[in-house]
Design a protein around this motif. Structure first.
Motif, PDB file in Angstrom:
ATOM      1  N   ILE A  47       0.773  -0.975  -0.099  1.00  0.00           N
ATOM      2  CA  ILE A  47      -0.104  -0.117  -0.183  1.00  0.00           C
ATOM      3  C   ILE A  47       0.936   1.089  -0.116  1.00  0.00           C
ATOM      4  O   ILE A  47       1.961   2.041   0.615  1.00  0.00           O
ATOM      5  N   GLU A  48       0.505   2.017  -0.704  1.00  0.00           N
ATOM      6  CA  GLU A  48       1.370   3.403  -1.013  1.00  0.00           C
ATOM      7  C   GLU A  48       0.405   4.321  -0.273  1.00  0.00           C
ATOM      8  O   GLU A  48      -0.630   4.722  -0.941  1.00  0.00           O
ATOM      9  N   VAL A  49       0.962   5.665   0.542  1.00  0.00           N
ATOM     10  CA  VAL A  49       0.279   6.602   0.864  1.00  0.00           C
ATOM     11  C   VAL A  49       1.377   7.299   0.550  1.00  0.00           C
ATOM     12  O   VAL A  49       1.977   8.052   0.253  1.00  0.00           O
ATOM     13  N   ALA A  50       0.468   9.082   0.321  1.00  0.00           N
ATOM     14  CA  ALA A  50       1.480  10.911   0.429  1.00  0.00           C
ATOM     15  C   ALA A  50       0.859  10.916   1.531  1.00  0.00           C
ATOM     16  O   ALA A  50      -0.060  11.218   1.323  1.00  0.00           O
ATOM     17  N   TYR A  51       1.915  11.915   1.965  1.00  0.00           N
ATOM     18  CA  TYR A  51       1.588  12.982   3.183  1.00  0.00           C
ATOM     19  C   TYR A  51       2.060  14.094   2.517  1.00  0.00           C
ATOM     20  O   TYR A  51       2.466  14.555   1.131  1.00  0.00           O
ATOM     21  N   GLU A  52       1.507  15.158   3.473  1.00  0.00           N
ATOM     22  CA  GLU A  52       1.991  16.911   3.016  1.00  0.00           C
ATOM     23  C   GLU A  52       3.139  16.784   3.144  1.00  0.00           C
ATOM     24  O   GLU A  52       3.265  17.776   2.851  1.00  0.00           O
ATOM     25  N   LYS A  53       3.756  16.092   4.781  1.00  0.00           N
ATOM     26  CA  LYS A  53       5.052  16.399   5.021  1.00  0.00           C
ATOM     27  C   LYS A  53       5.476  15.147   5.335  1.00  0.00           C
ATOM     28  O   LYS A  53       4.485  14.555   5.756  1.00  0.00           O
ATOM     29  N   ALA A  54       6.617  14.825   5.516  1.00  0.00           N
ATOM     30  CA  ALA A  54       7.819  13.722   5.897  1.00  0.00           C
ATOM     31  C   ALA A  54       6.762  13.423   6.883  1.00  0.00           C
ATOM     32  O   ALA A  54       7.184  14.096   8.084  1.00  0.00           O
ATOM     33  N   PRO A  55       6.370  12.379   8.080  1.00  0.00           N
ATOM     34  CA  PRO A  55       5.815  11.632   8.533  1.00  0.00           C
ATOM     35  C   PRO A  55       7.184  10.624   9.604  1.00  0.00           C
ATOM     36  O   PRO A  55       8.383  10.896   8.800  1.00  0.00           O
ATOM     37  N   ASP A  56       6.874  10.718  10.865  1.00  0.00           N
ATOM     38  CA  ASP A  56       7.403   9.664  11.109  1.00  0.00           C
ATOM     39  C   ASP A  56       7.734   8.389  11.392  1.00  0.00           C
ATOM     40  O   ASP A  56       6.287   8.146  11.240  1.00  0.00           O
ATOM     41  N   LEU A  57       8.299   7.586  10.641  1.00  0.00           N
ATOM     42  CA  LEU A  57       7.719   5.935  10.467  1.00  0.00           C
ATOM     43  C   LEU A  57       7.732   5.262  11.443  1.00  0.00           C
ATOM     44  O   LEU A  57       7.029   4.306  11.521  1.00  0.00           O
ATOM     45  N   ASP A  58       8.658   5.820  12.726  1.00  0.00           N
ATOM     46  CA  ASP A  58       7.977   4.758  14.178  1.00  0.00           C
ATOM     47  C   ASP A  58       7.060   5.083  13.930  1.00  0.00           C
ATOM     48  O   ASP A  58       5.931   4.063  14.829  1.00  0.00           O
ATOM     49  N   THR A 102      -6.922   4.274   9.491  1.00  0.00           N
ATOM     50  CA  THR A 102      -6.183   4.207  10.699  1.00  0.00           C
ATOM     51  C   THR A 102      -5.266   4.990  10.730  1.00  0.00           C
ATOM     52  O   THR A 102      -4.685   6.128  11.232  1.00  0.00           O
ATOM     53  N   LEU A 103      -4.094   5.183   9.016  1.00  0.00           N
ATOM     54  CA  LEU A 103      -3.931   6.246   8.968  1.00  0.00           C
ATOM     55  C   LEU A 103      -4.106   8.016   9.829  1.00  0.00           C
ATOM     56  O   LEU A 103      -3.400   8.462  10.405  1.00  0.00           O
ATOM     57  N   GLN A 104      -5.287   8.058   9.132  1.00  0.00           N
ATOM     58  CA  GLN A 104      -5.683   9.186   8.632  1.00  0.00           C
ATOM     59  C   GLN A 104      -5.928   9.618  10.574  1.00  0.00           C
ATOM     60  O   GLN A 104      -6.211  10.304  10.564  1.00  0.00           O
ATOM     61  N   GLU A 105      -6.242   9.255  11.269  1.00  0.00           N
ATOM     62  CA  GLU A 105      -7.010   8.177  12.927  1.00  0.00           C
ATOM     63  C   GLU A 105      -6.229   8.779  13.282  1.00  0.00           C
ATOM     64  O   GLU A 105      -5.956   9.413  14.359  1.00  0.00           O
ATOM     65  N   GLY A 106      -4.855   8.047  13.004  1.00  0.00           N
ATOM     66  CA  GLY A 106      -4.225   7.830  14.327  1.00  0.00           C
ATOM     67  C   GLY A 106      -2.443   8.781  13.536  1.00  0.00           C
ATOM     68  O   GLY A 106      -1.998   9.407  14.694  1.00  0.00           O
ATOM     69  N   GLY A 107      -3.085   9.510  13.046  1.00  0.00           N
ATOM     70  CA  GLY A 107      -1.928  10.677  12.384  1.00  0.00           C
ATOM     71  C   GLY A 107      -1.963  11.707  12.842  1.00  0.00           C
ATOM     72  O   GLY A 107      -3.832  12.618  13.469  1.00  0.00           O
ATOM     73  N   GLN A 109      -1.447  14.355  10.152  1.00  0.00           N
ATOM     74  CA  GLN A 109      -2.008  15.060   9.251  1.00  0.00           C
ATOM     75  C   GLN A 109      -2.588  14.948   8.099  1.00  0.00           C
ATOM     76  O   GLN A 109      -3.147  13.523   7.983  1.00  0.00           O
ATOM     77  N   ALA A 110      -2.903  14.690   6.755  1.00  0.00           N
ATOM     78  CA  ALA A 110      -4.145  14.518   5.763  1.00  0.00           C
ATOM     79  C   ALA A 110      -3.022  13.447   4.700  1.00  0.00           C
ATOM     80  O   ALA A 110      -1.703  13.950   4.383  1.00  0.00           O
TER      81      ALA A 110
END
Length: 304
Positions: A47-58, A102-107, A109-110
């Motif tokens: 699964i490939e996703v794109a963030y607005e800014k570089a996220p924290d991988l951990d 899951t990533l949107q709710e736990g992060g 940023q969009a």
């Protein structure tokens, strides 16, 4: 360039023990622990996703783990804002959307879903088998080429040195449980080509010296040949290593294992070009007669 006078062949017994030890450790690890095959070979979902800014991988890994996603690999892909999530042996039609939610709710940023792909286990098994066959075919072609280009003893020494490099590199990945994927397989094939090139240079110099230094014993001749090519070997290896170190530390997760395989393979390949192939040539008792063209017998009719 000044030719060195390092007594490489005087160290041949110590080097032989060291190489055998590395091979035994590698084979033992491969037999007991095996390789940690990546999604390319085991099957699973990418699964490939794109963030607005570089996220924290951990942070992404923590969010997925808290939502019961196991066997997850999270990597940067291309740029710091593009992230690839790999989930082994799992797939549903809505899995990409579920991970995105899951990533949107736990992060903080969009997040945008770019793609969701599934690699079946059958496809992964075929890739693994074809990769292994490709490696064996490459070694067979190398052996044939060296036998035709030089002599059969040279082909045995060259292929044995290449097998030595591949086994130890695989052992490294098994021993340290580093993921083995298609990029690592590509790196292994590149190592075969690189190591072969170095070995051919040494073999070519040995052949030339057998024709020039006719009164020199094989022990001294092979040692002189290695010293004569040492500068070229070290310069080539060091310049390649500098590039690979940059890729390893600054190239991102997408090529991290690829650059690691090349680093290990080129270090081992340089070592085998200097020590292993030449050591085997000496063990096979190569002589100048082995490199002389066959003498054609001339028949003359006897007059009664």
């Amino acid at each position: 360039m000044k030719v060195t006078t390092i007594p490489f062949m005087a160290m041949r017994k110590i080097v032989a023990v060291f190489s055998i030890l590395l091979i035994l450790i590698s084979i033992g690890s491969l037999a007991t622990k095996g390789l940690q095959f990546g999604l390319d070979f085991t099957g699973g979902t990418l699964i490939e996703v794109a963030y607005e800014k570089a996220p924290d991988l951990d942070e992404i890994r923590t969010v997925l783990a808290e939502n019961n996603y196991s066997d997850v690999v999270v990597q940067s892909f291309g740029s710091p804002t593009d992230i690839v999530v790999r989930l082994a042996n799992s797939y549903t039609a809505t899995l990409g959307d579920e991970v995105l939610t899951t990533l949107q709710e736990g992060g903080k940023q969009a997040v945008t879903l770019m793609r969701s792909e599934f690699v079946g286990a059958q496809v992964g098994e075929e890739l693994r088998e074809q990769g292994g066959l490709g490696m064996l075919l490459a070694l067979a072609i190398v052996m044939l080429y060296v036998a035709v280009r030089f002599q059969f003893k040279f082909s045995i020494a060259s292929v044995a040195a290449l097998a030595h490099d591949v086994i130890i590199t695989l052992g490294f990945f098994s021993l340290f449980e580093v993921e083995f994927d298609l990029t690592v397989l590509a790196a292994l094939l590149a190592v075969v080509g690189y190591s072969l090139n170095d070995t051919i240079v040494v073999c070519d110099r040995v052949r030339e010296n057998f024709r020039i230094m006719r009164d020199t014993e094989p022990y001294d001749l092979i040692n002189d040949s290695i010293n004569q090519t040492l500068g070229r070997t070290l310069i080539t290896s060091l310049t390649t290593l500098f590039v690979l170190l940059v890729l390893f530390f600054a190239g991102g997760e997408a090529i991290h294992n690829f650059s690691m395989a090349l680093l290990v393979g080129i270090v081992i390949g340089t070592y085998s070009s200097i020590f292993v192939a030449a050591n085997l040539l000496l063990a096979l008792k190569v002589t100048k007669e082995d490199l002389m063209p066959p003498v054609k017998e001339e028949f003359e009719d006897e007059m009664p």
